[in-house]
Design a protein around this motif. Structure first.
Motif: not given
Lengths: 276, 276
Positions: A61, A84, A86, A91, A119, A221, A223, B66-70, B216-218, B250, B252, B270-271, B273-274
């Motif tokens: 990604l 990590r 998920n 990651h 997805r 990135y 796509h 990279n936001y691996a988890g909250a 997810v990543s910025i 996803f 960007d 940034q990329v 998730y939606f």
């Protein structure tokens, strides 16, 4: 390991693994740039380690590669760690190391990557491929300078080719070109990562001056999923790159890569060092 | 440590260091988003660790988070390591960890950064600030939904504000707004990093549907040095964001931040998730 029948790209990306996430590779003369490997081949090699990791889940990604120092000709060690995992994203942290003069390992490259499960969802392209002449209508260029890696790509500029005269007359940073591997090779994630770095430094175009320049950090990135890569096959991609800001020895450049059918495959950004 | 007289941003970024590169911090209720901290405050906190590191050389050039988890509400550990220092650039790897239910440390966030020595060179802006009404002519909005961090910014949309009706009628992903800290605060690198993440998910605008979404990543590229930040002070920035491609869960988004005088301070990508 014989690599004689491999495509040069696959030969360059050959990695041996002694443990999960620990790889050894060797720089490739076929993708040599001026003082080190073509940055795109280094990015592709890092992604290759992720692709070959036994614990990988999902498809690429995002990939960020930081060029901390030039790789020297010779072997290197590559570490890829899934830090990590998920439900839908994984990651990765990565690094390339080479021994220094005393044999101590030194980091030449750091990277992070995210792989993800794709997805079926709503989707739309919000950056349509520009309307340009077809590849066959754009003349293939021969490399304008002697960097071996330039021989590994077929390039057909649409606009914004290298200046013919380095006279300081530049007024744009925008380039568009059709490109593909030479010889042809079916597109995969690693090849796409490499192609995201194919654009010459925007400062050369904007200034019409060939000052020393080198990528500091690049992000790609993805796509496209593997199904779209398969559909694209060994066809041409349209690449577009432009800069946003040049200041104080650095500039950024943004890039897009579409397949010939006009579907966005990847977007990319990099920050580049340049010398006055 | 008393933080009662600090600006909320400085209070949120307070780090204690027990060894070079090892920090402890605490999530900030003032910058809370829906299920974790505002991503911008996490990016700023990582950069803060770099800024406070005794071995730091130069000023921020790039930051990838990279936001691996909250992050959960509570304390966290932050590691910042300068893995390679060159003559003009220094390369950093960073991570944030929190204990899981059994107390074992888990990575919530990975990052890389580059700091660099800025030099006087030729420069030019190749992405001019769009011509828009002045901040005073654009109405300040009150937050459209209840995320505490939205109260920490003054936002004056120019175009592309949140849809008033979530009816699926969207046709653009472009937003422009004037913004600054609330209350006012002189701009620094950490604040600029946070502001690069201020834009709501482009999918909400493009679809006019408020689907779940998260970065997810910025990556942020800093074009401003500390002198330009000082000149900008607590003035308004113009922020602009747009998406390039939405597909398979996803998308960007690219962003630019100029000061009111029209000088580019940072570019970002940034990329995201939606969920369908």
């Amino acid at each position: 390991m014989s690599t004689s029948h491999l495509h040069p790209f696959d030969a360059a990306l050959a990695l041996a693994s002694s443990a999960a996430g620990l790889y050894t590779g060797h720089t490739s003369p076929a993708y040599w740039n001026m003082v080190g490997p073509f940055g795109g081949i280094t990015a592709a090699t890092l992604l290759q380690a992720v692709m070959q990791h036994p614990d990988r889940l999902g498809e690429p990604l995002s990939l960020t590669v930081n060029y901390a120092g030039a790789l020297a000709e010779g072997p290197f060690t590559l570490q890829a760690t899934p830090v990590r995992t998920n439900r839908s994203t994984q990651h990765w942290t990565l690094s390339i190391l080479q021994p220094d003069a005393e044999g101590a390992p030194v980091v030449t490259t750091t990277a992070t990557a995210v792989t993800a499960a794709r997805r079926e969802t709503w989707g739309v392209g919000d950056m349509p491929m520009p309307s340009v002449p077809a590849p066959a209508q754009c003349k293939r260029i021969t490399p304008a300078f002697r960097s071996e890696w330039l021989q590994r790509y077929e390039m057909r500029p649409v606009s914004g080719a290298l200046p013919e005269q380095w006279d300081g007359s530049g007024d744009t940073s925008l380039s568009q070109l059709w490109l593909r591997d030479a010889p042809e090779r079916p597109l995969d994630f690693c090849a796409l990562a490499a192609m995201a770095d194919i654009f010459f430094p925007r400062v050369w175009l904007r200034r019409a001056r060939q000052v020393p320049a080198g990528t500091v950090s690049i992000t790609v990135y993805f796509h496209a999923g593997s199904d779209l890569l398969a559909t694209t096959g060994s066809g041409y991609l349209l690449g577009q790159a432009r800069a946003q800001e040049f200041r104080n020895g650095f500039f950024d450049q943004t890039a897009q890569l579409w397949n010939e059918a006009g579907t966005m495959l990847a977007t990319s950004h990099q920050v580049v060092y340049f010398k006055e």
